[in-house]
Design a protein around this motif. Structure first.
Motif, PDB file in Angstrom:
ATOM      1  N   LYS A  25       0.680  -0.994  -0.035  1.00  0.00           N
ATOM      2  CA  LYS A  25      -0.036  -0.548   0.008  1.00  0.00           C
ATOM      3  C   LYS A  25       0.799   1.178  -0.129  1.00  0.00           C
ATOM      4  O   LYS A  25       2.103   1.516   0.704  1.00  0.00           O
ATOM      5  CB  LYS A  25      -1.176  -0.014   1.584  1.00  0.00           C
ATOM      6  CG  LYS A  25      -2.050  -0.718   1.732  1.00  0.00           C
ATOM      7  CD  LYS A  25      -2.850  -0.865   2.259  1.00  0.00           C
ATOM      8  CE  LYS A  25      -4.460  -1.779   2.452  1.00  0.00           C
ATOM      9  NZ  LYS A  25      -5.309  -1.215   3.277  1.00  0.00           N
ATOM     10  N   CYS A  27       1.859   5.141   0.837  1.00  0.00           N
ATOM     11  CA  CYS A  27       1.359   6.347   1.834  1.00  0.00           C
ATOM     12  C   CYS A  27       2.440   7.742   1.275  1.00  0.00           C
ATOM     13  O   CYS A  27       2.716   7.762  -0.194  1.00  0.00           O
ATOM     14  CB  CYS A  27       2.284   6.211   3.288  1.00  0.00           C
ATOM     15  SG  CYS A  27       1.786   4.203   3.996  1.00  0.00           S
ATOM     16  N   VAL A  32      -0.813   6.360   4.800  1.00  0.00           N
ATOM     17  CA  VAL A  32      -1.588   5.281   3.575  1.00  0.00           C
ATOM     18  C   VAL A  32      -2.876   6.330   3.339  1.00  0.00           C
ATOM     19  O   VAL A  32      -3.526   6.158   3.328  1.00  0.00           O
ATOM     20  CB  VAL A  32      -2.406   4.026   4.903  1.00  0.00           C
ATOM     21  CG1 VAL A  32      -2.868   2.735   2.916  1.00  0.00           C
ATOM     22  CG2 VAL A  32      -1.244   2.915   5.174  1.00  0.00           C
ATOM     23  N   CYS A  77      11.828  -0.025   9.787  1.00  0.00           N
ATOM     24  CA  CYS A  77      11.113  -0.472   9.915  1.00  0.00           C
ATOM     25  C   CYS A  77      10.167  -0.233  11.452  1.00  0.00           C
ATOM     26  O   CYS A  77      10.528  -0.371  12.425  1.00  0.00           O
ATOM     27  CB  CYS A  77      11.502  -2.088   9.744  1.00  0.00           C
ATOM     28  SG  CYS A  77      12.117  -2.474   8.395  1.00  0.00           S
ATOM     29  N   SER A  78       8.889  -0.656  10.896  1.00  0.00           N
ATOM     30  CA  SER A  78       7.667  -0.462  12.121  1.00  0.00           C
ATOM     31  C   SER A  78       7.493  -2.156  12.391  1.00  0.00           C
ATOM     32  O   SER A  78       8.199  -3.011  11.658  1.00  0.00           O
ATOM     33  CB  SER A  78       6.427  -0.552  11.522  1.00  0.00           C
ATOM     34  OG  SER A  78       5.418  -0.945  10.964  1.00  0.00           O
ATOM     35  N   TRP A  80       6.413  -5.280  12.638  1.00  0.00           N
ATOM     36  CA  TRP A  80       4.888  -5.954  11.960  1.00  0.00           C
ATOM     37  C   TRP A  80       3.574  -5.967  13.257  1.00  0.00           C
ATOM     38  O   TRP A  80       3.989  -6.431  14.138  1.00  0.00           O
ATOM     39  CB  TRP A  80       5.084  -7.570  11.829  1.00  0.00           C
ATOM     40  CG  TRP A  80       6.111  -8.805  12.825  1.00  0.00           C
ATOM     41  CD1 TRP A  80       7.459  -8.701  12.515  1.00  0.00           C
ATOM     42  CD2 TRP A  80       5.329  -9.583  13.360  1.00  0.00           C
ATOM     43  NE1 TRP A  80       7.086  -9.706  13.473  1.00  0.00           N
ATOM     44  CE2 TRP A  80       6.014 -10.458  13.881  1.00  0.00           C
ATOM     45  CE3 TRP A  80       3.462  -9.772  12.929  1.00  0.00           C
ATOM     46  CZ2 TRP A  80       5.090 -11.363  14.718  1.00  0.00           C
ATOM     47  CZ3 TRP A  80       3.055 -10.836  13.680  1.00  0.00           C
ATOM     48  CH2 TRP A  80       4.247 -11.689  14.550  1.00  0.00           C
ATOM     49  N   SER A  97       2.286  -6.830   7.940  1.00  0.00           N
ATOM     50  CA  SER A  97       2.634  -6.055   7.450  1.00  0.00           C
ATOM     51  C   SER A  97       3.430  -5.399   8.137  1.00  0.00           C
ATOM     52  O   SER A  97       3.426  -5.435   9.915  1.00  0.00           O
ATOM     53  CB  SER A  97       1.404  -5.521   7.188  1.00  0.00           C
ATOM     54  OG  SER A  97       0.401  -5.139   7.976  1.00  0.00           O
ATOM     55  N   TYR A  99       5.809  -0.770   8.219  1.00  0.00           N
ATOM     56  CA  TYR A  99       5.994  -0.108   7.167  1.00  0.00           C
ATOM     57  C   TYR A  99       7.207  -0.112   7.232  1.00  0.00           C
ATOM     58  O   TYR A  99       8.059  -0.022   8.452  1.00  0.00           O
ATOM     59  CB  TYR A  99       5.467   1.472   7.791  1.00  0.00           C
ATOM     60  CG  TYR A  99       3.627   1.739   8.040  1.00  0.00           C
ATOM     61  CD1 TYR A  99       2.650   1.898   7.056  1.00  0.00           C
ATOM     62  CD2 TYR A  99       2.939   0.615   9.856  1.00  0.00           C
ATOM     63  CE1 TYR A  99       1.654   2.100   6.973  1.00  0.00           C
ATOM     64  CE2 TYR A  99       1.515   0.847   9.191  1.00  0.00           C
ATOM     65  CZ  TYR A  99       0.847   2.055   8.146  1.00  0.00           C
ATOM     66  OH  TYR A  99      -0.426   1.839   8.340  1.00  0.00           O
ATOM     67  N   MET A 101       9.709   3.620   7.704  1.00  0.00           N
ATOM     68  CA  MET A 101       9.428   4.882   7.255  1.00  0.00           C
ATOM     69  C   MET A 101      10.362   5.471   7.512  1.00  0.00           C
ATOM     70  O   MET A 101      11.671   4.715   8.162  1.00  0.00           O
ATOM     71  CB  MET A 101       8.611   5.043   8.981  1.00  0.00           C
ATOM     72  CG  MET A 101       7.472   4.118   9.543  1.00  0.00           C
ATOM     73  SD  MET A 101       7.302   3.993  10.970  1.00  0.00           S
ATOM     74  CE  MET A 101       8.447   3.045  11.755  1.00  0.00           C
ATOM     75  N   ARG A 111       5.871   7.414   7.699  1.00  0.00           N
ATOM     76  CA  ARG A 111       5.769   6.094   6.944  1.00  0.00           C
ATOM     77  C   ARG A 111       5.727   6.222   5.719  1.00  0.00           C
ATOM     78  O   ARG A 111       4.968   7.449   4.772  1.00  0.00           O
ATOM     79  CB  ARG A 111       4.211   5.053   7.205  1.00  0.00           C
ATOM     80  CG  ARG A 111       3.546   4.839   8.465  1.00  0.00           C
ATOM     81  CD  ARG A 111       2.351   5.012   8.768  1.00  0.00           C
ATOM     82  NE  ARG A 111       2.020   4.637  10.216  1.00  0.00           N
ATOM     83  CZ  ARG A 111       1.412   4.386  10.467  1.00  0.00           C
ATOM     84  NH1 ARG A 111       0.072   5.195   9.420  1.00  0.00           N
ATOM     85  NH2 ARG A 111       0.561   4.373  11.740  1.00  0.00           N
ATOM     86  N   GLU A 112       5.931   5.613   4.560  1.00  0.00           N
ATOM     87  CA  GLU A 112       5.881   5.675   3.159  1.00  0.00           C
ATOM     88  C   GLU A 112       5.696   4.664   2.047  1.00  0.00           C
ATOM     89  O   GLU A 112       5.716   5.097   1.211  1.00  0.00           O
ATOM     90  CB  GLU A 112       8.231   5.883   2.648  1.00  0.00           C
ATOM     91  CG  GLU A 112       8.986   7.094   3.288  1.00  0.00           C
ATOM     92  CD  GLU A 112      10.137   6.979   2.928  1.00  0.00           C
ATOM     93  OE1 GLU A 112      11.005   5.990   2.501  1.00  0.00           O
ATOM     94  OE2 GLU A 112      10.671   8.009   2.241  1.00  0.00           O
ATOM     95  N   LYS A 114       3.663   0.888   3.152  1.00  0.00           N
ATOM     96  CA  LYS A 114       3.283  -0.968   3.437  1.00  0.00           C
ATOM     97  C   LYS A 114       3.221  -1.950   2.708  1.00  0.00           C
ATOM     98  O   LYS A 114       3.677  -1.528   1.766  1.00  0.00           O
ATOM     99  CB  LYS A 114       1.485   0.095   4.255  1.00  0.00           C
ATOM    100  CG  LYS A 114       1.477  -1.147   5.197  1.00  0.00           C
ATOM    101  CD  LYS A 114      -0.546  -0.737   5.496  1.00  0.00           C
ATOM    102  CE  LYS A 114      -0.852  -1.944   6.963  1.00  0.00           C
ATOM    103  NZ  LYS A 114      -1.517  -1.743   7.216  1.00  0.00           N
TER     104      LYS A 114
END
Length: 138
Positions: A25, A27, A32, A77-78, A80, A97, A99, A101, A111-112, A114
């Motif tokens: 997805k 962002c 998003v 990374c966020s 998961w 999933s 993000y 970032m 966030r860049e 997802k």
């Protein structure tokens, strides 16, 4: 760097590099911006995350990326997240999933992209390779 076709596998890692079949997805401004998941093929190598529409695009036109993110020290990374979705026929399935970032001094973490997959091992390997490609970068 060359990778063999994935076939039925979701991903292949070589050292700190990976290529994988995922869904994404997009962002925009940290939010998003797409409601739908899009199938994609990603490569993390040489300090860059490249997003393609299909594995064949890499073979026949590798410059035709959907998105390229040059990874530097500010990228993270966020953690998961897991969601349980019902597939056709009502069969529940887990979906993972996270993000990609970038830290911003003014706006915090933005966030860049997802990234998602049904395979947790694929997600963990992508996150490991993203983190490895951001360390010691300028």
């Amino acid at each position: 760097m060359s990778f063999a076709p994935l076939g039925d596998n979701n991903h292949e890692t070589i050292g700190n590099n990976i290529h994988a079949k995922v869904v994404i997805k997009f962002c925009s401004f940290g939010l998003v911006s797409t409601a739908k998941w899009y199938p994609a093929y990603i490569i993390v190598a040489d300090g860059t995350l490249k997003v393609y529409d299909h594995e064949d695009t890499v073979k026949f036109n590798p410059r035709n990326t959907i998105m390229e993110i040059p990874l530097d020290r500010q990228h993270r990374c966020s953690g998961w997240k897991r969601k349980n979705y019902k597939q056709k026929g009502g069969i529940p399935t887990d979906f993972f999933s996270f993000y990609v970032m970038k830290d911003s001094a003014i706006l915090g973490q933005i966030r860049e992209l997802k990234i998602g997959s049904h395979d947790l091992q694929t997600m963990e390997n992508i996150m490991r390779c993203l983190e490895a490609n951001t360390h010691n970068r300028t």
